[in-house]
Design a protein around this motif. Structure first.
Motif, PDB file in Angstrom:
ATOM      1  N   UNK A  53       1.117  -1.634   0.108  1.00  0.00           N
ATOM      2  CA  UNK A  53      -0.087   0.345   0.006  1.00  0.00           C
ATOM      3  C   UNK A  53       1.153   1.464  -0.275  1.00  0.00           C
ATOM      4  N   UNK A  54       0.506   2.047  -1.185  1.00  0.00           N
ATOM      5  CA  UNK A  54       1.369   3.681  -1.091  1.00  0.00           C
ATOM      6  C   UNK A  54       0.476   4.299  -0.930  1.00  0.00           C
ATOM      7  N   UNK A  55       0.767   5.759  -0.846  1.00  0.00           N
ATOM      8  CA  UNK A  55       0.441   6.770  -0.995  1.00  0.00           C
ATOM      9  C   UNK A  55      -0.633   6.799  -2.319  1.00  0.00           C
ATOM     10  N   UNK A  56      -0.255   7.131  -3.943  1.00  0.00           N
ATOM     11  CA  UNK A  56      -0.745   6.546  -4.877  1.00  0.00           C
ATOM     12  C   UNK A  56      -1.529   5.508  -5.684  1.00  0.00           C
ATOM     13  N   UNK A  57      -1.634   4.967  -4.735  1.00  0.00           N
ATOM     14  CA  UNK A  57      -2.273   3.154  -4.622  1.00  0.00           C
ATOM     15  C   UNK A  57      -1.249   2.322  -4.473  1.00  0.00           C
ATOM     16  N   UNK A  58      -2.499   0.567  -4.526  1.00  0.00           N
ATOM     17  CA  UNK A  58      -1.435  -0.436  -3.825  1.00  0.00           C
ATOM     18  C   UNK A  58      -1.240  -1.314  -5.001  1.00  0.00           C
ATOM     19  N   UNK A  59       0.255  -1.859  -4.548  1.00  0.00           N
ATOM     20  CA  UNK A  59       0.409  -3.060  -5.908  1.00  0.00           C
ATOM     21  C   UNK A  59      -0.043  -4.739  -5.104  1.00  0.00           C
ATOM     22  N   UNK A  60      -0.242  -4.977  -5.645  1.00  0.00           N
ATOM     23  CA  UNK A  60      -0.858  -6.993  -5.544  1.00  0.00           C
ATOM     24  C   UNK A  60       0.358  -7.273  -6.219  1.00  0.00           C
ATOM     25  N   UNK A  89       1.351 -12.185 -12.217  1.00  0.00           N
ATOM     26  CA  UNK A  89       0.956 -11.095 -13.012  1.00  0.00           C
ATOM     27  C   UNK A  89       1.789 -10.418 -12.421  1.00  0.00           C
ATOM     28  N   UNK A  90       2.409  -9.589 -14.508  1.00  0.00           N
ATOM     29  CA  UNK A  90       3.912  -8.990 -14.176  1.00  0.00           C
ATOM     30  C   UNK A  90       3.336  -7.116 -13.564  1.00  0.00           C
ATOM     31  N   UNK A  91       2.071  -7.376 -13.456  1.00  0.00           N
ATOM     32  CA  UNK A  91       1.271  -5.943 -13.078  1.00  0.00           C
ATOM     33  C   UNK A  91      -0.361  -6.009 -12.552  1.00  0.00           C
ATOM     34  N   UNK A  92      -0.148  -5.641 -11.211  1.00  0.00           N
ATOM     35  CA  UNK A  92      -1.532  -6.343 -11.221  1.00  0.00           C
ATOM     36  C   UNK A  92      -1.892  -4.972  -9.721  1.00  0.00           C
ATOM     37  N   UNK A  93      -2.875  -4.288  -9.599  1.00  0.00           N
ATOM     38  CA  UNK A  93      -3.056  -2.835  -8.595  1.00  0.00           C
ATOM     39  C   UNK A  93      -4.368  -2.834  -8.009  1.00  0.00           C
ATOM     40  N   UNK A  94      -4.292  -1.815  -7.313  1.00  0.00           N
ATOM     41  CA  UNK A  94      -5.538  -1.575  -7.002  1.00  0.00           C
ATOM     42  C   UNK A  94      -5.395   0.273  -6.946  1.00  0.00           C
ATOM     43  N   UNK A  95      -5.728   0.848  -8.159  1.00  0.00           N
ATOM     44  CA  UNK A  95      -5.439   2.668  -8.254  1.00  0.00           C
ATOM     45  C   UNK A  95      -5.856   2.969  -7.757  1.00  0.00           C
ATOM     46  N   UNK A  96      -7.122   3.339  -6.912  1.00  0.00           N
ATOM     47  CA  UNK A  96      -7.498   3.622  -5.365  1.00  0.00           C
ATOM     48  C   UNK A  96      -7.368   3.641  -3.865  1.00  0.00           C
ATOM     49  N   UNK A  97      -6.574   2.252  -3.862  1.00  0.00           N
ATOM     50  CA  UNK A  97      -6.676   1.861  -2.695  1.00  0.00           C
ATOM     51  C   UNK A  97      -5.002   2.397  -2.198  1.00  0.00           C
ATOM     52  N   UNK A  98      -5.503   3.949  -1.691  1.00  0.00           N
ATOM     53  CA  UNK A  98      -4.170   4.381  -0.326  1.00  0.00           C
ATOM     54  C   UNK A  98      -3.561   3.838   0.436  1.00  0.00           C
ATOM     55  N   UNK A  99      -2.787   4.036   0.567  1.00  0.00           N
ATOM     56  CA  UNK A  99      -2.225   3.204   2.456  1.00  0.00           C
ATOM     57  C   UNK A  99      -2.507   4.818   2.926  1.00  0.00           C
ATOM     58  N   UNK A 100      -3.021   6.392   2.752  1.00  0.00           N
ATOM     59  CA  UNK A 100      -3.003   7.228   3.287  1.00  0.00           C
ATOM     60  C   UNK A 100      -4.233   7.030   3.928  1.00  0.00           C
ATOM     61  N   UNK A 101      -5.497   6.425   3.546  1.00  0.00           N
ATOM     62  CA  UNK A 101      -7.247   6.330   3.125  1.00  0.00           C
ATOM     63  C   UNK A 101      -7.125   4.605   3.577  1.00  0.00           C
ATOM     64  N   UNK A 102      -6.126   3.889   4.593  1.00  0.00           N
ATOM     65  CA  UNK A 102      -6.065   2.916   4.665  1.00  0.00           C
ATOM     66  C   UNK A 102      -6.254   2.249   6.095  1.00  0.00           C
ATOM     67  N   UNK A 103      -7.457   1.624   6.694  1.00  0.00           N
ATOM     68  CA  UNK A 103      -6.826   0.649   8.080  1.00  0.00           C
ATOM     69  C   UNK A 103      -6.966  -0.911   8.033  1.00  0.00           C
ATOM     70  N   UNK A 104      -6.674  -1.554   8.914  1.00  0.00           N
ATOM     71  CA  UNK A 104      -5.995  -3.108   8.383  1.00  0.00           C
ATOM     72  C   UNK A 104      -6.045  -3.815   9.747  1.00  0.00           C
ATOM     73  N   UNK A 105      -7.272  -5.198   9.105  1.00  0.00           N
ATOM     74  CA  UNK A 105      -6.891  -5.639  10.138  1.00  0.00           C
ATOM     75  C   UNK A 105      -6.636  -7.556   9.641  1.00  0.00           C
TER      76      UNK A 105
END
Length: 782
Positions: A53-60, A89-105
């Protein structure tokens, strides 16, 4: 034509590497997760999902391994690792999911990511790690954008994308199963990026398999199962494994940490036995020590299912080393199956510990008649040959910790990646004046592996010559430890070192020693060549370690168990481990996997979820009610633990509970029958299948009784004249007694009635008796 064909093969090979992990430098460098926040889910079939998770999106990142339920050989279990990975997959993202908005369980099988953007937009994303398939589920309550690319080209059908590709000789099919084109707004952008949009808890199934048959099987099996049903189904699959050795404590935070880390360990030991150093890219290797400690210590804590798979994989996956004369020999070093690793000499001890623990805790001896056991014995012989110093009567190594010493052919190399060091910086850990190291850790490990090997060889008379040689060496090294390693305070030195300039040094516990190894040398066992000095040294380490640096939690766990066994109170025990529990329950930034254990005291942003640390913690806590011994188990009392369910030992499944208050066993019964004179459980007292133990606690006991032993206790009884014990043990025996002053005499005899000599060792408030044994023997106490 041959040259053209070779060129085609090379081009194909490097194209294949480009499809996996890129090779930007000639020498392989460590890799780390790039996210501000990172969560790693390890699948029991082999695949791994890393969410960064990064401020500009999330890489899977989906890393592939062949399915462990079908492919158990080393090649398959090691197919992707720290140094060579294949991504689905050489690239797989969730572009709208930002670390600044996320909390994790976090949970190793079902992790929830809650999103709350500055705009007020909310979402709940679920990442489900399937327990029985090489795949993951991604789902979201509100709109979620997924973007991804194939290596070359997807085969597209309504609701299923697949790509067949080959890497390092393996045929692989990646797949993404989704509800349908319309439901998920499927499309392809001009740059070749594929788009799926998820809504209202759609189930998106993502994974990799060996062929289309397996992909179709998985998709058909999980068809029309909604998210909640998938979660319930997953938990039902996990339930039998998680039910083993379930412990109940008075401290809810300890219980919480033990429970989630038990789930973590289950996810990290795949169905083929492979396990890793930590949930991180950097530790994505099969370390011999880590795998053995993870599975062996869990088995010693009553959860025996992991150790068999690991042991079978490990024994058949040694490093094959080519000596200068051209002969090839098996070795167990730092990591399984490769010579590209630090030449640590403790691997052979841990390989032996794995097999010994498997045989003693499960009762399954079939591996002793396979090639795996032959490989282990050959490796032990090779280890003894290269490490025994007959002039010093010690075992020496050209490696100290992970540092190659000047006597090593790999000195001034990073032997993991092959890079030569041309110059050293002043404080470089790889620059050392030490030529050879003779650590206490190595001496104690070797003593242990010799005894364990002899126990394993005891039923095979054709191995008697080797067994006699091992027994003689064990006696020599025991004498060396008790004499040469004893310092002025009565504790044990951490090691002895020879320097390149001809000087030498005895190293006490402190800044110049390897803290972890010295702590294990004085607490891990299962055998103790200098028990009173090891106990005293363990107390010194507990007192002094934090003076020099933050202590490591894995050896701290084994220390805690050993110190409780010899008199530390349950209150002090709880205090000793409380900081580890507090750290585990702290939400950190780099790895927000709350509940997963951390590596070092006060170093919260380091690695999390270390299986060998989990095993040590679990065994230490379970020993507060059922203590594992080299060839048996015994009952214990502790205010800290209330009960344990489904503790497994050989063919017995045990549930035990404690009543009353105190850290001392007042009395106990098995299946309604009171057992007297021994806290070690006689073999004949346990039924095949279900057993119930009831323990009454107290603050003291005045009864004479056997507390523990390194032998198997077959039977115990008493009559008007005394108490009779029947034991068996093919190696030297140590027996520990409480309230020995209540007796007049001990008389030991072998199976032919010949009296056996013995010696006494003061263990504080307990008496230890040591004697040479070889099979069945009896004890009469008057």
């Amino acid at each position: 034509m041959k040259q053209h064909f070779s060129l085609i093969i090379l081009l194909s090979f490097f194209t294949s590497l480009a499809n996996g992990q890129s090779m930007d430098k000639s020498f392989r460098q460590p890799v780390f997760e790039e996210g501000d926040n990172n969560i790693i889910l390890q699948n029991r079939c082999g695949n791994r999902l890393t969410m960064m998770f990064k401020p500009d999106g999330t890489t899977l990142e989906f890393v592939y391994k062949p399915n462990a339920f079908r492919r158990k050989e080393f090649w398959a279990r090691n197919f992707s690792n720290r140094d060579n990975q294949t991504v689905l997959f050489p690239s797989f993202t969730m572009p709208d999911i930002r670390s600044t908005d996320a909390t994790y369980t976090y949970d190793p099988f079902v992790t929830n990511i809650s999103i709350k953007a500055a705009s007020g937009a909310k979402n709940n994303i679920v990442a489900l790690n399937l327990a029985d398939e090489n795949a993951f589920v991604i789902s979201a309550r509100s709109p979620l954008l997924l973007t991804f690319k194939p290596h070359t080209k997807f085969e597209v059908s309504n609701g299923l994308l697949t790509e067949k590709f080959t890497e390092r000789g393996e045929e692989i099919v990646s797949f993404i199963k989704f509800p349908g084109f319309e439901q998920n707004r499927f499309r392809v952008l001009a740059d070749g990026t594929y788009i799926l949009q998820v809504l209202e808890n759609d189930v998106i199934l993502i994974g990799g398999e060996e062929n289309m048959y397996q992909v179709n099987r998985v998709c058909s099996k999980l068809k029309n199962i909604n998210l909640q049903q998938q979660i319930v189904r997953n938990e039902e699959i996990l339930k039998p494994e998680l039910a083993a050795s379930t412990i109940f404590l008075r401290n809810p935070d300890f219980k919480k940490v033990l429970d989630i880390n038990k789930r973590i360990l289950l996810s990290m030991v795949d169905a083929g036995g492979a396990t890793f150093g930590a949930l991180s890219r950097c530790y994505y290797l099969m370390w011999v020590r880590d795998g053995s400690m993870s599975t062996s210590l869990m088995a010693r804590g009553g959860a025996t299912s992991y150790v068999s798979d690991w042991t079978k994989l490990a024994l058949n996956s040694p490093s094959i080393v080519r000596r200068d004369d051209g002969t090839e020999v098996p070795e167990f070093g730092q990591t399984l199956g490769t010579r590209w690793g630090k030449s640590e000499d403790d691997g052979i001890f841990y390989a032996t510990l794995s097999l010994f623990t498997m045989c003693q805790t499960t009762g399954n001896n079939e591996v002793l008649y396979t090639d795996g056991f032959k490989i282990l014995l050959e490796s032990i012989d090779r280890y003894l040959e290269k490490t025994w110093d007959k002039n010093l009567n010690m075992f020496g190594s050209d490696t100290r910790g992970e540092t190659s010493l000047q006597s090593s052919p790999y000195y001034a190399y990073d032997v993991v990646n092959g890079e030569m060091y041309h110059n050293f910086q002043k404080a470089d850990v790889n620059s050392t004046p030490i030529s050879r190291s003779y650590s206490l850790y190595q001496q104690v490990n070797t003593y242990n592996l010799l005894l364990m090997a002899n126990v394993l060889m005891a039923k095979q008379s054709e191995l008697n010559q080797r067994s006699n040689r091992y027994a003689a060496l064990a006696k020599q090294i025991e004498k060396t430890i008790k004499t040469k390693f004893k310092n002025a305070s009565g504790n044990l030195y951490a090691g002895f070192e020879l320097y390149a300039n001809g000087s030498e040094k005895w190293v006490p516990f402190g800044p110049d020693c390897d803290y972890w190894e010295t702590a294990w040398a004085n607490s891990l066992g299962p055998y103790y060549p200098a028990p009173e000095m090891q106990l005293s040294s363990a107390k010194e380490i507990k007192t002094d370690w934090a003076k020099y640096r933050n202590y490591g939690y894995c050896p701290w766990n084994t220390l805690s168990g050993y110190l409780y066994e010899y008199g530390m109170s349950s209150d002090e025990y709880e205090k000793m481990l409380s900081e580890q529990i507090k750290d585990a329950l702290t939400l950190t930034k780099k790895y927000p996997m709350k509940g997963a254990v951390t590596e070092y005291q006060k170093e919260l942003e380091g690695w999390r979820a270390l299986p060998f640390q989990i095993g040590g913690l679990y065994q230490s806590v379970t020993a507060q009610i059922i203590q594992n011994m080299p060839m048996g188990i015994g009952v214990r009392a502790s205010n800290f633990v209330d009960s344990i369910h489904n503790y497994k030992f050989r063919s017995a499944v045990i549930s035990a509970k404690q009543t009353g208050k105190g850290d001392v066993v007042k009395s106990y019964s098995i299946n309604g029958k009171e057992i007297k004179h021994s806290l070690q459980i006689p073999s004949n007292a346990l039924r095949i299948g279900t057993n119930s133990i009831e323990i009454t606690r107290d603050t003291r006991s005045d009864q004479f009784r056997l507390y523990s032993s390194t032998a198997e206790l077959l039977f115990c009884s008493s009559n008007g004249s005394g108490i009779q014990f029947e034991f068996t043990n093919p190696v030297v025996s140590q027996l520990v007694f409480e309230n020995a002053d209540k007796t007049k005499s001990f008389r030991f005899t072998d199976k032919n009635g010949r009296e056996l000599a013995f010696s006494k060792v003061d263990m504080g408030n307990k008496l230890m008796i040591e004697l040479d044994t070889k099979g069945d023997f009896n004890l009469e106490v008057f």
